[in-house]
Enzyme design. Structure first.
Site, PDB file in Angstrom:
ATOM      1  N   HIS A  78     -16.661   2.295 -15.542  1.00 26.79           N
ATOM      2  CA  HIS A  78     -16.219   3.706 -15.054  1.00 26.79           C
ATOM      3  C   HIS A  78     -17.036   3.506 -13.832  1.00 26.79           C
ATOM      4  O   HIS A  78     -17.461   2.578 -13.492  1.00 26.79           O
ATOM      5  CB  HIS A  78     -15.971   4.900 -15.594  1.00 26.79           C
ATOM      6  CG  HIS A  78     -17.927   4.942 -16.027  1.00 26.79           C
ATOM      7  ND1 HIS A  78     -18.894   4.856 -16.684  1.00 26.79           N
ATOM      8  CD2 HIS A  78     -18.845   6.008 -15.372  1.00 26.79           C
ATOM      9  CE1 HIS A  78     -20.132   4.705 -17.012  1.00 26.79           C
ATOM     10  NE2 HIS A  78     -19.994   5.776 -15.808  1.00 26.79           N
TER      11      HIS A  78
ATOM     12  N   HIS B  52     -19.736   1.918  -7.832  1.00 23.22           N
ATOM     13  CA  HIS B  52     -19.928   1.236  -8.242  1.00 23.22           C
ATOM     14  C   HIS B  52     -19.295   0.653  -9.832  1.00 23.22           C
ATOM     15  O   HIS B  52     -18.972   2.410 -10.279  1.00 23.22           O
ATOM     16  CB  HIS B  52     -21.185  -0.061  -8.424  1.00 23.22           C
ATOM     17  CG  HIS B  52     -22.630   1.103  -9.957  1.00 23.22           C
ATOM     18  ND1 HIS B  52     -22.860   2.043  -8.658  1.00 23.22           N
ATOM     19  CD2 HIS B  52     -22.435   1.323 -10.800  1.00 23.22           C
ATOM     20  CE1 HIS B  52     -23.450   2.573  -9.138  1.00 23.22           C
ATOM     21  NE2 HIS B  52     -23.086   2.009 -10.601  1.00 23.22           N
TER      22      HIS B  52
END
Length: 178
Positions: free
Chosen positions: A121, A37
Site C-alpha cells: 500500500h 512509497h
C-alpha cells in the site's frame, strides 16, 4: 544508528494523482507526495555494520524483472480506531514474491522476522485521535478512483529519522529490477 526499510518508489505523476486526495479529514497528518512509497520490508534501527550487511545482501537479489503495480482505491488501517489512510494495490503476486525474497535475506543475516502481514500500500495520511465517523465520511466521498498503474524498475533501500512517521526518507541504495 540508521532506521532502514526497503520499498518501491512512486513515480511523480502517480504521486501527483494521489496527492489530490489530501485534505478533508480533520486531524489527519498527510504524507508529502515526495515521500510516497510501497514498503517492502521494514528493517528498523540497526547498527552501521548490520546496515552494511543489509545493503550488501540486497545486491544479491535474484529478482530481475520489472513489476507492474496498480493502485485501485483508498482504504484504512485500524478498524474502529483508524490509524492510517492508504491507497491499496491490486495484483500483488510479484510484490509479495519480492517481499518474501527480502524477508528471507533479512533473516539470513540475523534480523528477526517481520511481525506484520505484508499488505502492499501507499500511506497517504497517519491518523491519531481522528473520529471514525470523519474517516467514514472521507472514505464515502473519496474512496474510489480510476486505477493508477506504473512499472517499478527498481527497489530501494531507504533511511529515515526516528520520528512519528511520514518522512523525510533518503534513498541509500537502489537495486534494478530489469
Amino acid at each position: 544508528m540508521p532506521r532502514l526499510f526497503t520499498g518501491i518508489e512512486i513515480p511523480a505523476e502517480i504521486g501527483l494523482a494521489l496527492s489530490a486526495y489530501r485534505g478533508g479529514l480533520p486531524g489527519a497528518r498527510w504524507i508529502d507526495p515526495e515521500n510516497y512509497h510501497i514498503t517492502l520490508r521494514f528493517i528498523g534501527d540497526i547498527d552501521a555494520r548490520t546496515a552494511d550487511d543489509v545493503a550488501s545482501i540486497l545486491g544479491d537479489s535474484r529478482w530481475r524483472e520489472p513489476i507492474d503495480v496498480t493502485i485501485e482505491g483508498l482504504d484504512t488501517f485500524g478498524g474502529s480506531k483508524p490509524r492510517a489512510v492508504f491507497a491499496r494495490t491490486s495484483g500483488n503476486g510479484e510484490l509479495n514474491d519480492l517481499q518474501a525474497e527480502q524477508e528471507r535475506m533479512m533473516r539470513q543475516i540475523g534480523l528477526p522476522p517481520e511481525g506484520r502481514k505484508f499488505t502492499p500500500h501507499v500511506t497517504l495520511a497517519r491518523l491519531k485521535n481522528v473520529s471514525p465517523i470523519d474517516v467514514a465520511d472521507y472514505m464515502a466521498t473519496r474512496g474510489h478512483f480510476p486505477k493508477l498503474t506504473f512499472t517499478a524498475h527498481r527497489f530501494v533501500l531507504y533511511s529515515s529519522k526516528a520520528s512519528t512517521g511520514g518522512g523525510p526518507y533518503v534513498i541509500e541504495a537502489a537495486y534494478p529490477l530489469s
